[in-house]
Design a protein around this motif. Structure first.
Motif, mmCIF file in Angstrom:
data_model
loop_
_atom_site.group_PDB
_atom_site.id
_atom_site.type_symbol
_atom_site.label_atom_id
_atom_site.label_comp_id
_atom_site.label_asym_id
_atom_site.label_seq_id
_atom_site.Cartn_x
_atom_site.Cartn_y
_atom_site.Cartn_z
ATOM 1 N N ARG A 161 -57.161 -44.069 69.214
ATOM 2 C CA ARG A 161 -56.176 -43.800 70.240
ATOM 3 C C ARG A 161 -57.026 -42.621 71.080
ATOM 4 N NH1 ARG A 161 -50.221 -41.990 68.892
ATOM 5 N NH2 ARG A 161 -51.247 -40.163 68.303
ATOM 6 N N LYS A 215 -52.716 -40.047 75.814
ATOM 7 C CA LYS A 215 -52.337 -38.681 75.244
ATOM 8 C C LYS A 215 -53.187 -37.573 75.832
ATOM 9 C CE LYS A 215 -51.131 -36.774 70.724
ATOM 10 N NZ LYS A 215 -50.004 -36.090 71.300
ATOM 11 N N ASN A 272 -43.170 -33.561 79.383
ATOM 12 C CA ASN A 272 -42.663 -33.059 78.113
ATOM 13 C C ASN A 272 -42.117 -31.420 77.921
ATOM 14 O OD1 ASN A 272 -44.808 -34.952 78.325
ATOM 15 N ND2 ASN A 272 -44.640 -35.590 76.148
ATOM 16 N N GLU A 315 -38.646 -41.939 74.744
ATOM 17 C CA GLU A 315 -39.017 -41.252 73.724
ATOM 18 C C GLU A 315 -38.698 -39.673 73.725
ATOM 19 O OE1 GLU A 315 -43.669 -41.430 73.395
ATOM 20 O OE2 GLU A 315 -43.497 -40.894 75.526
ATOM 21 N N THR A 333 -40.109 -35.649 73.180
ATOM 22 C CA THR A 333 -41.258 -34.796 73.751
ATOM 23 C C THR A 333 -42.541 -34.804 72.750
ATOM 24 O OG1 THR A 333 -40.750 -32.958 72.769
ATOM 25 C CG2 THR A 333 -39.610 -33.062 74.752
ATOM 26 N N VAL A 334 -42.240 -35.134 71.742
ATOM 27 C CA VAL A 334 -43.423 -35.093 70.735
ATOM 28 C C VAL A 334 -43.221 -36.218 69.564
ATOM 29 C CG1 VAL A 334 -44.387 -32.989 70.975
ATOM 30 C CG2 VAL A 334 -42.849 -32.885 69.294
ATOM 31 N N SER A 335 -42.234 -37.188 69.930
ATOM 32 C CA SER A 335 -41.489 -38.150 68.705
ATOM 33 C C SER A 335 -41.290 -39.379 69.545
ATOM 34 C CB SER A 335 -40.587 -37.563 67.986
ATOM 35 O OG SER A 335 -39.699 -37.091 69.063
ATOM 36 N N GLY A 347 -46.814 -44.322 69.082
ATOM 37 C CA GLY A 347 -47.025 -43.457 68.162
ATOM 38 C C GLY A 347 -47.611 -44.152 66.930
ATOM 39 N N ILE A 348 -48.483 -43.463 66.232
ATOM 40 C CA ILE A 348 -49.006 -43.985 64.982
ATOM 41 C C ILE A 348 -48.055 -44.087 63.896
ATOM 42 C CG2 ILE A 348 -50.881 -43.426 63.232
ATOM 43 C CD1 ILE A 348 -52.653 -42.721 65.707
ATOM 44 N N THR A 349 -47.171 -42.975 63.548
ATOM 45 C CA THR A 349 -45.890 -42.891 62.659
ATOM 46 C C THR A 349 -45.203 -44.093 62.936
ATOM 47 O OG1 THR A 349 -46.276 -40.591 62.956
ATOM 48 C CG2 THR A 349 -44.532 -41.356 61.647
ATOM 49 N N THR A 406 -46.297 -37.700 63.726
ATOM 50 C CA THR A 406 -47.445 -37.427 62.653
ATOM 51 C C THR A 406 -47.107 -36.150 61.978
ATOM 52 O OG1 THR A 406 -49.015 -38.363 64.055
ATOM 53 C CG2 THR A 406 -49.764 -36.848 62.468
HETATM 54 N N1 PMP Z 1 -44.594 -39.242 71.829
HETATM 55 C C1 PMP Z 1 -45.004 -38.385 72.130
HETATM 56 C C2 PMP Z 1 -45.163 -38.058 73.676
HETATM 57 C C3 PMP Z 1 -45.983 -37.433 71.390
HETATM 58 O O1 PMP Z 1 -46.550 -36.399 71.625
HETATM 59 C C4 PMP Z 1 -46.158 -37.885 69.883
HETATM 60 C C5 PMP Z 1 -46.874 -36.949 69.093
HETATM 61 N N2 PMP Z 1 -48.246 -37.516 69.029
HETATM 62 C C6 PMP Z 1 -45.424 -39.092 69.452
HETATM 63 C C7 PMP Z 1 -44.628 -39.795 70.522
HETATM 64 C C8 PMP Z 1 -45.598 -39.261 68.108
HETATM 65 O O2 PMP Z 1 -46.618 -40.070 67.824
HETATM 66 P P1 PMP Z 1 -47.455 -40.169 66.480
HETATM 67 O O3 PMP Z 1 -46.711 -40.751 65.564
HETATM 68 O O4 PMP Z 1 -48.818 -40.634 66.713
HETATM 69 O O5 PMP Z 1 -47.723 -38.630 66.140
#
Ligand code: PMP
Length: 301
Positions: free
Chosen positions: A50, A149, A156, A182, A184-186, A211-213, A249
């Protein structure tokens, strides 16, 4: 704490980046956040893939090969004696004269930071987190594709500010068309309240980070014979859901306890199952990676 900066391991207090770095001036760069379990970086190949895609989408050539980055990552972990950690790889356009033209920068800045994981409050796992659907919309793909990313996180951050004001733990952004996007970080998932138990999540075409998760959870759900629907969903779909959870993650799988005080959820069976299966998946990844030998797993016991 030691960090890796442009080929050297340095104490964090001695690591310096130029004020003319375009990452600092313009948010021009990309990054990845990874989680380390028992000395092994979970889904390292996927994160590096990624990183490479994000970099190529902004026309940035990574300064190292994937193997070079892997070595630098493990060197950083070893320099900090960390086995369970948060790890961030950042690549910026580098130092250059003021101006937007990327050609002003000759050498990307390459930075790796590894830190201890800060545990989330127990409430997050036991009861769930509070979500707020914010007014700030997710950047539209045609303007700044959320699949990149990038270091430019203001979209966000504005959503985060709004959700904090609303007393929530995480924001949920809609896309320009008003469909769920989505956090801000998930990424977001829910178990549909209609008919059979389908696990629903916005499709990548809604304008989200893949997202990788999210991918791991979709894979686990498939193996558990759950029906997974990736598509366009509305806030109404979420309000009528049986269960809601988010993934990342660092957070792994976290239940959602409520949305804007309008709807409350208890931690349901599907969420509990996927929380447990995700942990097992990470544990088996660590075992397999260690078993594959020190050429992949460079961290000595
Ligand atoms: N969406 C956003 C905007 C993010 O910053 C993240 C964190 N990297 C995710 C989703 C989740 O992604 P991942 O599962 O790869 O951490």
């Amino acid at each position: 704490m030691n960090v890796y900066l442009n080929g050297k391991i340095l104490p964090v207090g001695e690591a310096r980046v130029s004020v003319l770095d375009h990452g600092f001036l313009y948010g021009d760069g990309v990054y990845e956040t990874m989680r380390v379990y028992g000395g092994v970086v979970f889904m390292l190949e996927e994160h590096l893939g990624r990183l490479e895609r994000s970099a190529s989408m902004i026309g940035l050539a990574l300064p190292k090969s994937p193997d070079g980055i892997k070595n630098a990552v493990y060197e950083t972990l070893e320099a900090n004696g960390l086995k369970d950690a948060y790890l961030r790889v950042t690549v910026s356009r580098g130092e250059g004269a003021v101006g937007l033209d990327p050609d002003l920068c000759q050498v990307p800045t390459f930075f790796i930071y590894a830190g201890r994981l800060k545990p989330y409050p127990r409430r997050f796992h036991e009861e769930g987190i509070r979500l707020s659907i914010v007014n700030v919309r997710r950047n539209c793909k045609e303007a700044l594709d959320p699949e990149i990313k990038s270091l430019n996180f203001l979209n966000n951050i504005l959503a985060k500010i709004e959700s904090k004001r609303a007393g929530a733990d995480e924001a949920l952004m809609l896309n320009r068309e008003g469909f769920l996007a989505e956090g801000t970080v998930s990424n977001i998932f829910f178990v549909s309240g209609e008919g059979e138990n389908a696990l629903c999540t916005p499709s990548v075409s809604c304008g989200i980070l893949k997202g990788i998760t999210r991918d791991v959870v979709i894979g686990l759900a498939g193996r558990l014979d759950m029906k997974v629907e990736e598509g366009e969903f509305t806030p109404g779909d979420l309000y009528s859901a049986r269960e809601v959870f988010i993934t990342s993650t660092i957070m792994e799988v976290l239940p959602v306890s409520g949305i804007d005080g309008k709807k409350n959820f208890s931690v349901g069976g599907v969420t509990k199952l996927l929380m447990a299966e995700y942990r097992k998946e990470a544990a088996s990844y660590v075992r397999d990676t260690k078993a594959a030998g020190p050429s992949i797993w460079g961290f000595s016991e």
